[in-house]
Design an enzyme around this catalytic site. Structure first.
Site, PDB file in Angstrom:
ATOM      1  N   CYS A  88      19.421 -46.095  81.810  1.00  0.00           N
ATOM      2  CA  CYS A  88      18.545 -47.260  81.922  1.00  0.00           C
ATOM      3  C   CYS A  88      19.178 -48.319  82.833  1.00  0.00           C
ATOM      4  O   CYS A  88      19.261 -48.105  84.042  1.00  0.00           O
ATOM      5  CB  CYS A  88      18.168 -47.813  80.557  1.00  0.00           C
ATOM      6  SG  CYS A  88      16.686 -48.864  80.634  1.00  0.00           S
ATOM      7  N   HIS A 178      16.254 -43.838  77.825  1.00  0.00           N
ATOM      8  CA  HIS A 178      17.371 -43.939  76.890  1.00  0.00           C
ATOM      9  C   HIS A 178      17.622 -42.611  76.181  1.00  0.00           C
ATOM     10  O   HIS A 178      16.683 -41.930  75.764  1.00  0.00           O
ATOM     11  CB  HIS A 178      17.106 -45.029  75.847  1.00  0.00           C
ATOM     12  CG  HIS A 178      17.145 -46.411  76.410  1.00  0.00           C
ATOM     13  ND1 HIS A 178      18.324 -47.104  76.593  1.00  0.00           N
ATOM     14  CD2 HIS A 178      16.146 -47.216  76.851  1.00  0.00           C
ATOM     15  CE1 HIS A 178      18.047 -48.296  77.112  1.00  0.00           C
ATOM     16  NE2 HIS A 178      16.742 -48.386  77.274  1.00  0.00           N
ATOM     17  N   GLU A 180      20.591 -42.707  73.964  1.00  0.00           N
ATOM     18  CA  GLU A 180      21.647 -43.143  73.061  1.00  0.00           C
ATOM     19  C   GLU A 180      21.155 -43.881  71.827  1.00  0.00           C
ATOM     20  O   GLU A 180      21.955 -44.294  70.982  1.00  0.00           O
ATOM     21  CB  GLU A 180      22.622 -44.043  73.839  1.00  0.00           C
ATOM     22  CG  GLU A 180      22.154 -45.464  74.102  1.00  0.00           C
ATOM     23  CD  GLU A 180      21.040 -45.631  75.131  1.00  0.00           C
ATOM     24  OE1 GLU A 180      20.740 -46.775  75.479  1.00  0.00           O
ATOM     25  OE2 GLU A 180      20.453 -44.613  75.582  1.00  0.00           O
TER      26      GLU A 180
END
Length: 249
Positions: A88, A178, A180
């Site tokens: 990101c 994303h 994570e």
């Protein structure tokens, strides 16, 4: 062990499950949260670099002067062919650091569960080749990579914003989405930025939906994280050379 430098630009976006997957594959993580935790001056002793997301703009140096140091490290990693992954904001910083352009997305924020699709180059890439044609991802951003760096190759795309994942200099990767997050992290983001949460489809950010999404994310991206560690360890060959090489020393 394979030592990875994890740059965490924002306290609200920890390495989370992505870090767990790296560790499963045998990586040792050195997590730095600037400015409180200084960034290393160089990359000696690191087999790979990962830069996570954050709320700030990729060029917000006036407010966050240490962003210049992040971009410098990312450019150095690309030039030295140290396996690198930008997530990101990390992807946006990687793009800017190597000659690309980041801008506010013309079609508004991208928030919530989404799908991206592999491009032709991805089918021969050491990290992307084994991914399904369509990949589940989690989006939460307003800025986008408007122009890829010179020599970069597009790996994944979507109808709304084309540059969803890219590779440059054979082993540096940026992903706009994303990998994570946890459901609690995403809910915290939605609470702190309600104007962004409003643009996703109804119910997408509720607990049950987020739990199901993150189960799908783990199925797809956990093996990807394992492959990144293998790439950093030298157990996977880097991608074949593209038609253009990034002109970095």
């Amino acid at each position: 062990m394979t030592r990875l430098l994890i740059i965490q630009p924002d306290a609200s976006d920890p390495v989370g499950p992505l870090g767990e997957w790296f560790a499963e594959a045998g990586a040792e993580l050195d997590v730095r949260l600037p400015p409180g935790q200084e960034l290393p001056e160089g990359l000696d002793g690191y087999a790979g670099v990962v830069c996570l997301g954050g709320h700030m703009d990729a060029l917000a140096d006036e407010k966050y002067p240490w962003l210049a140091d992040v971009r410098k490290l990312l450019a150095s990693a690309v030039g030295k062919r140290v396996p690198t992954l930008g997530v990101c904001l990390g992807a946006q910083l990687l793009a800017v650091a190597t000659g690309g352009q980041v801008a506010v997305g013309a079609d508004g924020p991208e928030v919530g569960p989404s799908l991206v699709s592999k491009k032709d180059v991805a089918w021969t890439d050491p990290l992307f080749a084994d991914l399904p044609l369509m990949q589940d991802v989690l989006q939460f951003h307003t800025d986008v990579v408007k122009r890829l760096p010179p020599g970069a190759e597009l790996l994944a795309s979507s109808p709304r914003y084309q540059n969803q994942a890219f590779r440059l200099n054979s082993c540096a990767y940026g992903v706009q989405f994303h990998l994570e997050t946890t459901p609690d992290v995403v809910k915290a983001w939605a609470e702190s930025a309600p104007e962004m949460a409003e643009v996703t489809r109804p119910g997408a950010l509720e607990s049950d939906s987020l739990t199901a999404l993150h189960e799908d994310l783990a199925e797809t991206w956990r093996p990807f994280a394992h492959r990144f560690v293998r790439l950093a360890a030298g157990e996977l060959e880097t991608a074949p050379e593209g038609q253009h090489r990034l002109p970095l020393a």
